[in-house]
Design an enzyme around this catalytic site. Structure first.
Site, short mmCIF file in Angstrom:
data_model
loop_
_atom_site.label_atom_id
_atom_site.label_comp_id
_atom_site.label_asym_id
_atom_site.label_seq_id
_atom_site.Cartn_x
_atom_site.Cartn_y
_atom_site.Cartn_z
N HIS A 24 27.29 68.70 -37.96
CA HIS A 24 28.17 67.35 -38.29
C HIS A 24 27.93 66.60 -37.35
O HIS A 24 27.87 66.90 -35.86
CB HIS A 24 29.54 67.50 -38.82
CG HIS A 24 30.01 68.70 -39.62
ND1 HIS A 24 30.30 68.28 -41.06
CD2 HIS A 24 30.07 69.82 -39.58
CE1 HIS A 24 30.70 69.55 -41.49
NE2 HIS A 24 30.49 70.47 -40.78
N TYR A 25 28.09 65.08 -37.48
CA TYR A 25 28.44 64.15 -36.51
C TYR A 25 29.94 63.64 -36.74
O TYR A 25 30.23 63.76 -37.95
CB TYR A 25 27.26 63.08 -36.20
CG TYR A 25 27.10 62.12 -37.47
CD1 TYR A 25 28.08 61.46 -38.19
CD2 TYR A 25 25.80 61.92 -37.57
CE1 TYR A 25 27.67 60.76 -39.21
CE2 TYR A 25 25.33 60.95 -38.38
CZ TYR A 25 26.35 60.23 -39.34
OH TYR A 25 25.95 59.57 -40.35
N THR A 26 30.60 63.18 -35.94
CA THR A 26 32.08 63.08 -36.16
C THR A 26 32.12 61.41 -36.79
O THR A 26 33.23 61.21 -37.41
CB THR A 26 32.84 62.85 -34.98
OG1 THR A 26 32.11 61.83 -33.88
CG2 THR A 26 32.66 64.26 -34.12
N GLU A 95 31.14 70.26 -35.09
CA GLU A 95 30.94 68.62 -35.08
C GLU A 95 30.67 68.02 -33.72
O GLU A 95 31.06 68.50 -32.58
CB GLU A 95 32.57 68.05 -35.19
CG GLU A 95 33.04 68.46 -36.53
CD GLU A 95 32.71 67.29 -37.59
OE1 GLU A 95 31.87 66.22 -37.10
OE2 GLU A 95 33.23 67.32 -38.55
N HIS A 147 25.63 68.68 -42.73
CA HIS A 147 26.62 68.42 -43.68
C HIS A 147 25.67 67.64 -44.82
O HIS A 147 25.99 67.87 -46.13
CB HIS A 147 27.62 67.49 -43.03
CG HIS A 147 28.70 67.45 -43.74
ND1 HIS A 147 29.89 66.90 -43.45
CD2 HIS A 147 29.15 68.12 -45.03
CE1 HIS A 147 30.80 66.88 -44.25
NE2 HIS A 147 30.52 67.74 -45.18
N ASP A 157 25.11 63.28 -42.37
CA ASP A 157 25.24 63.85 -40.93
C ASP A 157 24.66 64.97 -40.98
O ASP A 157 24.64 65.87 -41.84
CB ASP A 157 26.57 63.85 -40.61
CG ASP A 157 27.58 64.49 -41.41
OD1 ASP A 157 27.83 64.27 -42.47
OD2 ASP A 157 28.07 65.32 -40.62
#
Length: 266
Positions: A24-26, A95, A147, A157
């Site tokens: 993921h990215y946040t 993440e 994700h 993401d």
């Protein structure tokens, strides 16, 4: 009454709880992400959070474990991959602190957005961690996903600037198609506007794709998610020969699809 556990008999019918690795990215700074992923009020979490950079360049890159791997972190949400739903219980989530794209671009098409790159040190930390997790649980390459792969209708993401190809080539993690196989399908079995067949192949690889032969907004998002992962040069969600050839190559390499036989005129 007391009891004694006897573990001398071991069933052959078992597997690791962890079957999938999700990246993921946040969408937030590291500081904000740390708050969101640790405070009970927000209801979300991840096993690992990786900042954009280390505070001290001479020190090992920090990786924050927020949930032990044997625990269930709330990172996947409503999700689907290869027939399984609600993947929190069967996955490890990483993440990466990254804003995703410029805030002002929120309403723009994906191809028009200005994406935030991943710093090299952060990518190296992600790769090393992902390699250890994949080895620890023997996670199959086609079960290392973003994700956006497991929730394409609502997530994008880790985005097109995360290099899945480098993750595959430099760390041996995840799936990536072989160029010669892509070329074979491009030349001999190019996509011929059979939407239902392509939907079936996306489902066979792992995506949740309707099997109705219609190319609507939901289908476009699935195709765009596939392209973000495997063809980041263009991820507009349009069906084309290259996208279909990449999908065929992945199915052959990872999902035991049989290569079709060439006829004399091919």
């Amino acid at each position: 009454m007391s009891y004694r556990i006897d573990s001398s008999f071991v069933s052959e019918n078992q597997d690791a709880r962890v079957q999938i690795l999700v990246l993921h990215y946040t969408e937030n700074s590291f500081e904000r992400a740390l708050e969101l992923l640790t405070k009970k009020a927000h209801g979300v979490s991840a096993h690992y959070l990786i900042p954009e950079q280390a505070a001290e360049m001479s020190q090992p890159f920090p990786v924050y474990q927020l949930v032990p791997e044997h625990g269930c972190a709330y990172h996947a949400g409503v999700s689907f991959w290869q027939g399984a739903r609600l993947l929190n219980a069967s996955s490890v989530g990483i993440e990466m602190a990254n804003l995703g794209f410029a805030h002002e671009d929120q309403g723009l098409p994906l191809m028009a957005r200005r994406w935030i790159p991943y710093p090299e040190a952060q990518f190296q930390a992600v790769g090393a961690l992902a390699r250890e997790i994949a080895a620890r649980y023997q996670i199959a390459p086609h079960r290392v996903v973003g994700h956006s792969d497991i929730a394409p209708q609502r997530k994008i993401d880790p985005g097109p600037l995360f290099s899945w190809e480098r993750l595959y080539r430099e760390f041996g993690v995840g799936a990536w198609p072989d160029e010669d196989t892509v070329a074979f399908y491009t030349r001999h079995f190019p996509y011929s506007d059979d939407i239902r067949a392509l939907q079936g192949k996306l489902a066979a690889y792992g995506y949740e794709a309707a099997q109705d032969g219609r190319f609507n907004e939901a289908m476009q998002k699935v195709v765009a998610a596939f392209q973000i992962h495997f063809r980041p040069a263009r991820y507009d969600g349009a069906l084309d020969i290259e996208t279909a050839a990449i999908l065929d190559a992945l199915l052959e390499k990872y999902r035991n699809a049989q290569r079709p036989e060439l006829n004399i005129t091919s």
